[in-house]
Design a protein around this motif. Structure first.
Motif, PDB file in Angstrom:
ATOM      1  N   MET A  26       0.825  -1.191   0.000  1.00 52.62           N
ATOM      2  CA  MET A  26       0.000   0.000   0.000  1.00 52.62           C
ATOM      3  C   MET A  26       0.870   1.257   0.000  1.00 52.62           C
ATOM      4  O   MET A  26       0.623   2.202  -0.748  1.00 52.62           O
ATOM      5  CB  MET A  26      -0.887  -0.014   1.230  1.00 52.62           C
ATOM      6  N   PHE A  29       2.458   1.673  -3.405  1.00 50.13           N
ATOM      7  CA  PHE A  29       1.531   2.099  -4.459  1.00 50.13           C
ATOM      8  C   PHE A  29       1.307   3.594  -4.434  1.00 50.13           C
ATOM      9  O   PHE A  29       1.151   4.231  -5.463  1.00 50.13           O
ATOM     10  CB  PHE A  29       0.172   1.420  -4.266  1.00 50.13           C
ATOM     11  N   ALA A  30       1.291   4.142  -3.227  1.00 51.69           N
ATOM     12  CA  ALA A  30       0.986   5.558  -3.095  1.00 51.69           C
ATOM     13  C   ALA A  30       2.042   6.375  -3.819  1.00 51.69           C
ATOM     14  O   ALA A  30       3.222   6.067  -3.753  1.00 51.69           O
ATOM     15  CB  ALA A  30       0.947   5.923  -1.622  1.00 51.69           C
ATOM     16  N   PRO A  31       1.612   7.407  -4.522  1.00 58.04           N
ATOM     17  CA  PRO A  31       2.557   8.203  -5.296  1.00 58.04           C
ATOM     18  C   PRO A  31       3.480   8.997  -4.375  1.00 58.04           C
ATOM     19  O   PRO A  31       3.072   9.449  -3.317  1.00 58.04           O
ATOM     20  CB  PRO A  31       1.655   9.139  -6.092  1.00 58.04           C
ATOM     21  N   VAL A 281       1.163   8.648   8.473  1.00 59.64           N
ATOM     22  CA  VAL A 281       0.567   8.335   7.177  1.00 59.64           C
ATOM     23  C   VAL A 281       0.573   9.566   6.278  1.00 59.64           C
ATOM     24  O   VAL A 281       0.872   9.492   5.089  1.00 59.64           O
ATOM     25  CB  VAL A 281      -0.864   7.785   7.346  1.00 59.64           C
ATOM     26  N   ARG A 284       4.021  10.247   4.976  1.00 58.87           N
ATOM     27  CA  ARG A 284       4.615   9.091   4.311  1.00 58.87           C
ATOM     28  C   ARG A 284       5.885   8.624   4.997  1.00 58.87           C
ATOM     29  O   ARG A 284       6.887   8.320   4.353  1.00 58.87           O
ATOM     30  CB  ARG A 284       4.916   9.425   2.851  1.00 58.87           C
TER      31      ARG A 284
ATOM     32  N   SER B 190      -4.197   7.213   1.199  1.00 65.20           N
ATOM     33  CA  SER B 190      -2.975   7.887   0.774  1.00 65.20           C
ATOM     34  C   SER B 190      -2.473   7.363  -0.570  1.00 65.20           C
ATOM     35  O   SER B 190      -1.578   7.953  -1.163  1.00 65.20           O
ATOM     36  CB  SER B 190      -1.889   7.729   1.830  1.00 65.20           C
ATOM     37  N   ILE B 191      -3.048   6.257  -1.041  1.00 58.96           N
ATOM     38  CA  ILE B 191      -2.653   5.763  -2.355  1.00 58.96           C
ATOM     39  C   ILE B 191      -3.003   6.785  -3.425  1.00 58.96           C
ATOM     40  O   ILE B 191      -2.315   6.931  -4.430  1.00 58.96           O
ATOM     41  CB  ILE B 191      -3.362   4.418  -2.653  1.00 58.96           C
ATOM     42  N   VAL B 192      -4.100   7.502  -3.183  1.00 60.60           N
ATOM     43  CA  VAL B 192      -4.587   8.426  -4.195  1.00 60.60           C
ATOM     44  C   VAL B 192      -4.018   9.808  -3.924  1.00 60.60           C
ATOM     45  O   VAL B 192      -4.030  10.267  -2.789  1.00 60.60           O
ATOM     46  CB  VAL B 192      -6.119   8.492  -4.140  1.00 60.60           C
ATOM     47  N   PRO B 193      -3.502  10.468  -4.926  1.00 64.51           N
ATOM     48  CA  PRO B 193      -2.956  11.792  -4.706  1.00 64.51           C
ATOM     49  C   PRO B 193      -4.047  12.774  -4.303  1.00 64.51           C
ATOM     50  O   PRO B 193      -5.227  12.565  -4.569  1.00 64.51           O
ATOM     51  CB  PRO B 193      -2.382  12.163  -6.073  1.00 64.51           C
ATOM     52  N   TYR B 194      -3.616  13.853  -3.630  1.00 63.72           N
ATOM     53  CA  TYR B 194      -4.581  14.857  -3.219  1.00 63.72           C
ATOM     54  C   TYR B 194      -4.929  15.738  -4.405  1.00 63.72           C
ATOM     55  O   TYR B 194      -4.230  15.754  -5.410  1.00 63.72           O
ATOM     56  CB  TYR B 194      -4.004  15.674  -2.072  1.00 63.72           C
TER      57      TYR B 194
END
Lengths: 322, 347
Positions: A26, A29-31, A281, A284, B190-194
């Motif tokens: 997870m 995956f997060a940018p 979180v 990051r 948090s996987i998805v950008p803001y």
């Protein structure tokens, strides 16, 4: 018995492995990563970013990072927090006692209030106390913890009985040990109470229905018929049987000790795990997140295991069946 | 049991009826809300509730003026504007289909109708609550549909196949359940950008909540399958050589449908509270779009709680929705137990 526990432990290890893998995937995956915030700052040169990336091992391929982390974990090393610049285990070690202080006192209050009241309510089923407590527990189940905490904060502000947020007063550093202790206690009351109120409802309803079920059993009538002492009937027949379904719930509560108070901590500014995790979180802070998730999951699994063991010890039917 | 509409309303009880009313109301939010959720009035920050009163020519709305901009104290200016019904106001497109400018009520500027007060930007809290409630309803229904489908399929497969399939699927569900829910939600978010569109964020919140929800449901379904599989009629069907599909669709699913309905109803509150919690932390739907959580999060500071306590109403609305769904679940469960009791009777 021992075989069953060992089997459960091996299952737990598998589940834990799955959890850490899932969390790692997870985070991967997060940018972006912890450094992308810094990289946007024009005052920090790309060379520094690259050096840090190298140092933190963030540029490595996914599986290499995961294996490095696992290898360190097996040596008892949880890694290093990027944003706090201290080892993750130190940070967690600081925050866990505060969270436990809050959640354990809340659990004690909730159980201490709900169990006797539920026995009382079930014995006088449909009475005024029972009915009002039932409606109260309906409400307690339905109010989200963050709303309850906001209301608590409002209460503190309006009445001035409790300090608003935090765990210590500003001057407490110079105070005597006794004063510091009472200051902490004073700060603890409101968050602990709001947490306890939230879990009271489930407990009351479960214990009440359990007591009602046992009260209707033929063995209760038989025990009365044999003229046993009321004390013995209560403890050995009623309570011991009625508390059975609550043991499972106890395991779940144990699992929620570290992560269940997150909202309450954030709103009251209690320096515990919940706030730390939200910060981790958002920024990051990879290894801090992993450490927190790992601790929470271990506690949850341990809670389940412990409740099964307690059930095994308490209930002969489970023992025979196993 | 009575049939038709009256029977239906009797079965879902007061709580179900109230939920239907609230849901229908929120569906027509564009028409019923006096203002759009993002219609600002910068000259009226944290305006108190303004109710229509009787005046010249019927109902009128008093006009407020800001007397003290620091303490945000308002006084009536003495001026009023007429309150009109089925009037033309801001244009909207309902459900992306119906274009209209009709509103149930309007009060023309400089007057403004604040049934439950306004927020920092002078937006009408009542209108925002209506839109926010619709968002909660839609999100929880879609989310439940997703988690319900996954949970049922996984539970059926695990319970019916048994063996290694069962073991692997159940370990998977344990993994999902063993990660503290809030951490999992934050991580998934948090996987998805803001800075994505609100639709994308809605999708990701719904998906994350459903991702957490399916696990416990699949265990419920698996348990039901295991207990039903031992019943005589299933054994008879197996003995008669019925195909697995026939057994699942004709024997297992119909027999657990009511139980599933109950557990689905009882799992909706988790979606409502989950969305509100995420938005409260600022991880959910972002401004200017209203959700029950982000309206509540505006009242996080004590200063706001003091000057605009009506923003806490969104918390009250969350509680109301959760109570109603819990109650509806209980009512349905009681009804199903009654039916079972009757079914076991003379026949």
């Amino acid at each position: 018995m021992i075989r069953a526990v060992l089997l459960r432990l091996s299952h737990m290890a598998l589940v834990l492995l799955g959890i850490v893998f899932l969390s790692f995937v997870m985070m991967d995956f997060a940018p972006g990563d912890f450094l992308s915030q810094m990289a946007m700052n024009p005052q920090i040169s790309p060379r520094v970013i690259a050096a840090l990336k190298e140092q933190y091992g963030l540029g490595l391929p996914f599986f290499t990072q995961f294996l490095h982390w696992m290898w360190a974990l097996l040596h008892g090393d949880l890694g290093y927090s990027f944003s706090y610049h201290v080892p993750v285990s130190d940070l967690i070690g600081q925050r866990v006692p505060m969270t436990l202080l809050l959640t354990v006192s809340a659990v004690l209050v909730a159980w201490g209030a709900a169990l006797p009241l539920a026995v009382y309510g079930a014995r006088r089923k449909g009475g005024l106390v029972d009915r009002s407590l039932l409606s109260f527990s309906y409400l307690s189940i339905s109010v989200p913890s963050f709303f309850l905490a906001l209301l608590g904060l409002l209460l503190a502000e309006k009445t001035g009985w409790f300090p608003i947020g935090g765990a210590r007063s500003a001057l407490s550093a110079q105070a005597t040990t006794g004063d510091r202790f009472f200051d902490l206690l004073h700060h603890l009351v409101l968050p602990a109470l709001t947490l306890a109120l939230g879990s009271f409802g489930v407990l009351y309803r479960l214990m009440r229905s359990s007591v009602l079920e046992i009260l209707a059993q033929p063995f209760m009538t038989a025990a009365r018929g044999r003229g046993l002492l009321e004390r013995i009937i209560f403890w050995r027949y009623l309570f011991r049987n009625a508390v059975n379904p609550l043991v499972t719930l106890f395991g779940m509560e144990l699992g929620g000790l570290l992560s269940g108070a997150a909202f309450t901590e954030m709103i009251f500014g209690w320096p515990g795990m919940g706030r730390l995790m939200l910060h981790a979180v958002m920024t990051r802070d990879l290894y801090l997140v992993m450490g927190g998730v790992l601790m929470g999951a271990i506690l949850l699994l341990l809670g389940n295991l412990l409740s099964d063991l307690m059930l095994y010890l308490l209930d002969p039917r489970v023992r025979e069946g196993a | 049991m009575t049939r038709g509409w009256r029977g239906f309303f009797r079965r879902i009880g007061i709580s179900g009826t109230m939920l239907l009313v609230l849901g229908t109301t929120s569906l027509f939010a564009e028409f019923l809300a006096p203002y759009r959720y993002d219609a600002v009035r910068f000259d009226l920050p944290y305006a108190p509730a303004v109710w229509p009163t009787f005046g010249k020519g019927g109902l009128v709305v008093p006009v407020l003026t800001l007397r003290d901009p620091v303490r945000r104290r308002y006084v009536p200016s003495g001026q009023t504007v007429p309150l009109r019904f089925f009037c033309r106001g801001e244009a909207y497109t309902m459900w992306g289909l119906v274009r209209s400018t009709r509103h149930l009520v309007c009060a023309r500027a400089p007057g403004r109708l604040y049934l439950m007060g306004g927020d920092l930007f002078g937006r009408d809290v009542f209108s925002r609550l209506l839109y926010g409630m619709r968002f909660s309803f839609l999100l929880s229904l879609i989310g439940v549909a997703i988690s319900f489908s996954i949970g049922t399929v996984v539970g059926l497969v695990a319970g019916y196949a048994g063996g290694w399939t069962d073991r692997i699927l159940m370990r998977l569900s344990e993994i999902v359940m063993a990660v503290p829910a809030l951490y999992l939600l934050m991580g998934l978010r948090s996987i998805v950008p803001y800075g994505l569109s609100s639709e994308a964020i809605t999708l990701i919140i719904t998906g994350s909540l459903a991702f957490i929800g399916w696990a416990s449901l699949s265990r419920v379904v698996r348990g039901l399958v295991l207990s039903l599989s031992r019943r005589d009629f299933v054994l008879a069907a197996v003995g008669a050589g019925a195909s697995p599909a026939r057994i699942i669709f004709r024997h297992l699913l119909p027999n657990m449908s009511y139980y599933l309905l109950v557990s689905v109803t009882l799992s909706i509150p988790a979606f409502i509270v989950g969305e509100a919690g995420l938005s409260f932390l600022g991880l959910g739907l972002s401004e200017p779009h209203p959700s029950l959580g982000n309206i509540l999060s505006e009242s996080q500071s004590l200063e706001t709680m003091n000057s605009a306590p009506w923003l806490l109403a969104s918390g009250g609305l969350i509680v109301l929705l959760v109570v109603l769904f819990n109650r509806l679940g209980d009512v349905l469960r009681e009804a199903s137990e009654e039916m079972e009791g009757r079914g076991r009777g003379p026949s």
